[in-house]
Write a protein that holds these residues in place. Structure first.
Motif, short mmCIF file in Angstrom:
data_model
loop_
_atom_site.label_atom_id
_atom_site.label_comp_id
_atom_site.label_asym_id
_atom_site.label_seq_id
_atom_site.Cartn_x
_atom_site.Cartn_y
_atom_site.Cartn_z
N UNK A 115 0.83 -1.21 0.00
CA UNK A 115 0.00 0.00 0.00
C UNK A 115 0.86 1.25 0.00
N UNK A 116 1.94 1.24 0.81
CA UNK A 116 2.83 2.40 0.84
C UNK A 116 3.51 2.61 -0.51
N UNK A 117 3.90 1.51 -1.17
CA UNK A 117 4.54 1.63 -2.48
C UNK A 117 3.58 2.20 -3.51
N UNK A 118 2.32 1.75 -3.49
CA UNK A 118 1.35 2.24 -4.47
C UNK A 118 1.06 3.72 -4.30
N UNK A 119 1.20 4.24 -3.10
CA UNK A 119 1.00 5.68 -2.90
C UNK A 119 2.09 6.49 -3.58
N UNK A 120 3.30 5.95 -3.62
CA UNK A 120 4.46 6.70 -4.10
C UNK A 120 4.75 6.46 -5.58
N UNK A 121 4.49 5.25 -6.06
CA UNK A 121 4.91 4.87 -7.41
C UNK A 121 4.36 5.76 -8.51
N UNK A 122 3.09 6.19 -8.49
CA UNK A 122 2.62 7.03 -9.60
C UNK A 122 3.47 8.29 -9.81
N UNK A 123 3.94 8.88 -8.74
CA UNK A 123 4.80 10.05 -8.86
C UNK A 123 6.18 9.66 -9.39
N UNK A 124 6.71 8.53 -8.91
CA UNK A 124 8.06 8.13 -9.31
C UNK A 124 8.16 7.83 -10.79
#
Length: 317
Positions: A115-124
């Protein structure tokens, strides 16, 4: 009833009859229902034998956003037209997520980490990053992903199945870049299944729902639903193709030197019609490795390998 020789020839022409390369990698990928893409060199070969001769064309098409690579049929990486990637992920994403759940837990990819990764990945992925770069960025933002072993691969496959990212052009030699999954055609439910069955029948036909089930990995019940939704016509008992499709006229044999993992060898439940069981292990000795093959009018008649700037062919018949 279709004689075996005619069925083999018809299937060969369905897949390779138009070898003009029209539409570049995107056009070819749509005509042949996607190309298996876990090996970049094998993709170049697959496109070459279907009319895209420039070895730099796949990278150009990926850079231009005309095609993308993501996990689809049988949970395997495929090259597909960018405009079709999102609805295809809609068909396969849930199944691929379920298939990888146990392994993700074993690798420490807990629900909280994911869940934490999915929050950040779109920006990355607003700019292309390699998988190692993605993991490094995630760790720098407090998302604990083990950078060694298989965790990074399973994390990116998870995000791809969620529709967050896909693979694009290489960002360095042998390192694909990850980018956002592009928007595309809006297909879902029976419409998406019917379209996928039409893709398969157009590329591999005449075929039966059991062929579609094995090729797609969706299973027999879903395969029957897809064939019902597709509007296919019966070319022979239990074998279907697109409306208007006809067997090829008499002519010289159609021959190809297929590379590793070629999609043509993965379109059917039973390969014995095209591959004598006595030679089967020379093409697939076990696991998922498919060796290069010589195909003549839909029948595998040998193997080959590159030797310098030439191709050494071993024919069995």
């Amino acid at each position: 009833m279709i004689e075996d020789a005619l069925l083999r020839r018809w299937r060969m022409h369905s897949h390779f009859g138009d070898d003009s390369g029209a539409g570049g990698p995107a056009g070819v990928a749509r005509r042949v229902a996607g190309l298996q893409a876990q090996d970049a060199a094998a993709v170049r070969r697959a496109l070459r034998v279907r009319g895209v001769g420039d070895p730099g064309e796949p990278q150009r098409a990926l850079l231009a956003g005309e095609v993308v690579v993501t996990w689809l049929m049988r949970g395997t990486l495929h090259l597909v037209p960018a405009e079709d990637a999102r609805w295809l992920v809609g068909v396969f994403g849930g199944r691929n997520l379920a298939g990888g759940a146990r392994r993700r837990r074993e690798l420490g990819l807990t629900e909280d980490v994911l869940a934490a990764a999915l929050e950040v990945l779109p920006e990355l992925v607003e700019r292309p990053l390699s998988r190692a770069e993605l993991v490094r960025e995630l760790r720098g933002r407090g998302v604990e992903v083990d950078p060694t072993g298989q965790a990074p691969a399973h994390l990116t496959a998870y995000a791809a199945a969620q529709g967050v990212l896909c693979r694009g052009a290489e960002v360095s030699a042998g390192q694909p870049g990850y980018r956002p999954l592009p928007p595309g055609r809006a297909l879902a439910g029976e419409a998406a299944l019917g379209e996928l069955a039409r893709w398969h029948a157009g590329a591999f036909g005449p075929v039966g729902p059991e062929d579609f089930a094995v090729w797609s990995g969706l299973g027999p019940t879903v395969a029957r639903r897809a064939f019902t939704a597709a509007g296919l016509i019966e070319a022979a008992p239990g074998l279907f193709t697109l409306p208007g499709a006809e067997p090829p006229p008499p002519g010289p044999p159609l021959e190809r030197l297929l590379g590793r993992y070629d999609s043509f060898l993965l379109g059917y439940r039973d390969r014995s019609l095209m591959l004598d069981p006595a030679h089967a292990r020379r093409i697939n000795a076990g696991g998922g490795v498919i060796r290069p093959a010589v195909v003549r009018d839909g029948r595998i008649v040998g193997t080959w390998q590159a030797e310098g700037d030439r191709e050494a062919v071993e024919l069995w018949e």
